[in-house]
Design a protein around this motif. Structure first.
Motif, PDB file in Angstrom:
ATOM      1  N   TYR A  79      -2.884  86.463  75.337  1.00  0.00           N
ATOM      2  CA  TYR A  79      -3.343  87.791  75.727  1.00  0.00           C
ATOM      3  C   TYR A  79      -2.624  88.883  74.926  1.00  0.00           C
ATOM      4  N   THR A  80      -3.382  89.902  74.557  1.00  0.00           N
ATOM      5  CA  THR A  80      -2.842  91.033  73.811  1.00  0.00           C
ATOM      6  C   THR A  80      -2.965  92.285  74.664  1.00  0.00           C
ATOM      7  N   TYR A  81      -1.893  93.043  74.709  1.00  0.00           N
ATOM      8  CA  TYR A  81      -1.815  94.261  75.508  1.00  0.00           C
ATOM      9  C   TYR A  81      -1.536  95.450  74.594  1.00  0.00           C
ATOM     10  N   TYR A  82      -2.054  96.608  74.982  1.00  0.00           N
ATOM     11  CA  TYR A  82      -1.822  97.836  74.229  1.00  0.00           C
ATOM     12  C   TYR A  82      -1.372  98.941  75.168  1.00  0.00           C
ATOM     13  N   LYS A  83      -0.431  99.738  74.667  1.00  0.00           N
ATOM     14  CA  LYS A  83      -0.019 100.944  75.384  1.00  0.00           C
ATOM     15  C   LYS A  83       0.129 102.067  74.374  1.00  0.00           C
ATOM     16  N   ARG A  84       0.137 103.273  74.886  1.00  0.00           N
ATOM     17  CA  ARG A  84       0.288 104.445  74.016  1.00  0.00           C
ATOM     18  C   ARG A  84       1.684 104.484  73.403  1.00  0.00           C
ATOM     19  N   ASN A  85       1.757 104.970  72.185  1.00  0.00           N
ATOM     20  CA  ASN A  85       3.036 105.238  71.539  1.00  0.00           C
ATOM     21  C   ASN A  85       3.320 106.723  71.762  1.00  0.00           C
ATOM     22  N   GLU A  86       3.962 107.013  72.871  1.00  0.00           N
ATOM     23  CA  GLU A  86       4.170 108.401  73.286  1.00  0.00           C
ATOM     24  C   GLU A  86       4.972 109.201  72.264  1.00  0.00           C
ATOM     25  N   ASP A  87       5.928 108.566  71.586  1.00  0.00           N
ATOM     26  CA  ASP A  87       6.724 109.275  70.586  1.00  0.00           C
ATOM     27  C   ASP A  87       5.859 109.744  69.423  1.00  0.00           C
ATOM     28  N   GLU A  88       4.986 108.879  68.933  1.00  0.00           N
ATOM     29  CA  GLU A  88       4.137 109.243  67.796  1.00  0.00           C
ATOM     30  C   GLU A  88       3.101 110.293  68.200  1.00  0.00           C
ATOM     31  N   ILE A  89       2.578 110.183  69.396  1.00  0.00           N
ATOM     32  CA  ILE A  89       1.625 111.187  69.892  1.00  0.00           C
ATOM     33  C   ILE A  89       2.317 112.545  69.993  1.00  0.00           C
ATOM     34  N   ALA A  90       3.542 112.567  70.507  1.00  0.00           N
ATOM     35  CA  ALA A  90       4.305 113.825  70.611  1.00  0.00           C
ATOM     36  C   ALA A  90       4.603 114.390  69.225  1.00  0.00           C
ATOM     37  N   ASN A  91       4.949 113.521  68.268  1.00  0.00           N
ATOM     38  CA  ASN A  91       5.206 113.978  66.891  1.00  0.00           C
ATOM     39  C   ASN A  91       3.957 114.629  66.297  1.00  0.00           C
ATOM     40  N   TYR A  92       2.814 114.024  66.528  1.00  0.00           N
ATOM     41  CA  TYR A  92       1.542 114.555  66.019  1.00  0.00           C
ATOM     42  C   TYR A  92       1.264 115.938  66.623  1.00  0.00           C
ATOM     43  N   ILE A  93       1.434 116.053  67.928  1.00  0.00           N
ATOM     44  CA  ILE A  93       1.193 117.333  68.608  1.00  0.00           C
ATOM     45  C   ILE A  93       2.167 118.396  68.104  1.00  0.00           C
ATOM     46  N   ASP A  94       3.440 118.026  67.965  1.00  0.00           N
ATOM     47  CA  ASP A  94       4.441 118.973  67.461  1.00  0.00           C
ATOM     48  C   ASP A  94       4.112 119.427  66.042  1.00  0.00           C
ATOM     49  N   PHE A  95       3.672 118.482  65.203  1.00  0.00           N
ATOM     50  CA  PHE A  95       3.310 118.824  63.828  1.00  0.00           C
ATOM     51  C   PHE A  95       2.158 119.835  63.829  1.00  0.00           C
ATOM     52  N   LEU A  96       1.136 119.591  64.648  1.00  0.00           N
ATOM     53  CA  LEU A  96      -0.004 120.502  64.715  1.00  0.00           C
ATOM     54  C   LEU A  96       0.443 121.883  65.177  1.00  0.00           C
ATOM     55  N   LYS A  97       1.300 121.933  66.194  1.00  0.00           N
ATOM     56  CA  LYS A  97       1.786 123.220  66.705  1.00  0.00           C
ATOM     57  C   LYS A  97       2.554 123.986  65.635  1.00  0.00           C
ATOM     58  N   GLU A  98       3.339 123.269  64.866  1.00  0.00           N
ATOM     59  CA  GLU A  98       4.212 123.902  63.896  1.00  0.00           C
ATOM     60  C   GLU A  98       3.483 124.308  62.611  1.00  0.00           C
ATOM     61  N   HIS A  99       2.521 123.512  62.188  1.00  0.00           N
ATOM     62  CA  HIS A  99       1.937 123.719  60.858  1.00  0.00           C
ATOM     63  C   HIS A  99       0.499 124.212  60.852  1.00  0.00           C
ATOM     64  N   LEU A 100      -0.185 124.193  61.970  1.00  0.00           N
ATOM     65  CA  LEU A 100      -1.572 124.677  61.977  1.00  0.00           C
ATOM     66  C   LEU A 100      -1.730 125.867  62.891  1.00  0.00           C
TER      67      LEU A 100
END
Length: 100
Positions: A79-100
């Motif tokens: 069986y294969t399980y998946y969960k969110r990578n909260e750190d990478e999602i937060a990095n993406y959101i922070d990047f968007l806030k800072e640069h766009l």
């Protein structure tokens, strides 16, 4: 972080829904027969059932999401399980806030 790759992943409605479902898996998926809890994520079988798409399509979507860093994969036997990578999602959101 690959901004373009993450943005491509998020441009697909089903992949976006998967990330939304994985945010609160206990609200969107049944009790898991192998693990029982959601600490290691959700079994790909349940993600496929909820989406209504074939397991091969869902597996491809999840693989794409993993390569982009948005989800983390765990294996337990067959069986294969998946969960969110909260750190990478937060990095993406922070990047968007800072640069766009």
């Amino acid at each position: 972080m690959n901004l373009v790759e993450i943005s491509k992943v998020l441009s697909n409605e089903t992949r976006l829904k998967i990330l939304q479902w994985l945010k609160c898996p206990e609200d969107h998926f049944p009790y898991q027969h192998i693990k029982g809890d959601f600490d290691d994520g959700v079994c790909v079988q349940y993600i496929g059932e909820k989406s209504g798409l074939s397991l091969s399509t869902i597996s491809h979507y999840l693989s794409t999401m993993q390569r982009a860093g948005l989800v983390i994969q765990s294996r337990f036997g067959k069986y294969t399980y998946y969960k969110r990578n909260e750190d990478e999602i937060a990095n993406y959101i922070d990047f968007l806030k800072e640069h766009l």
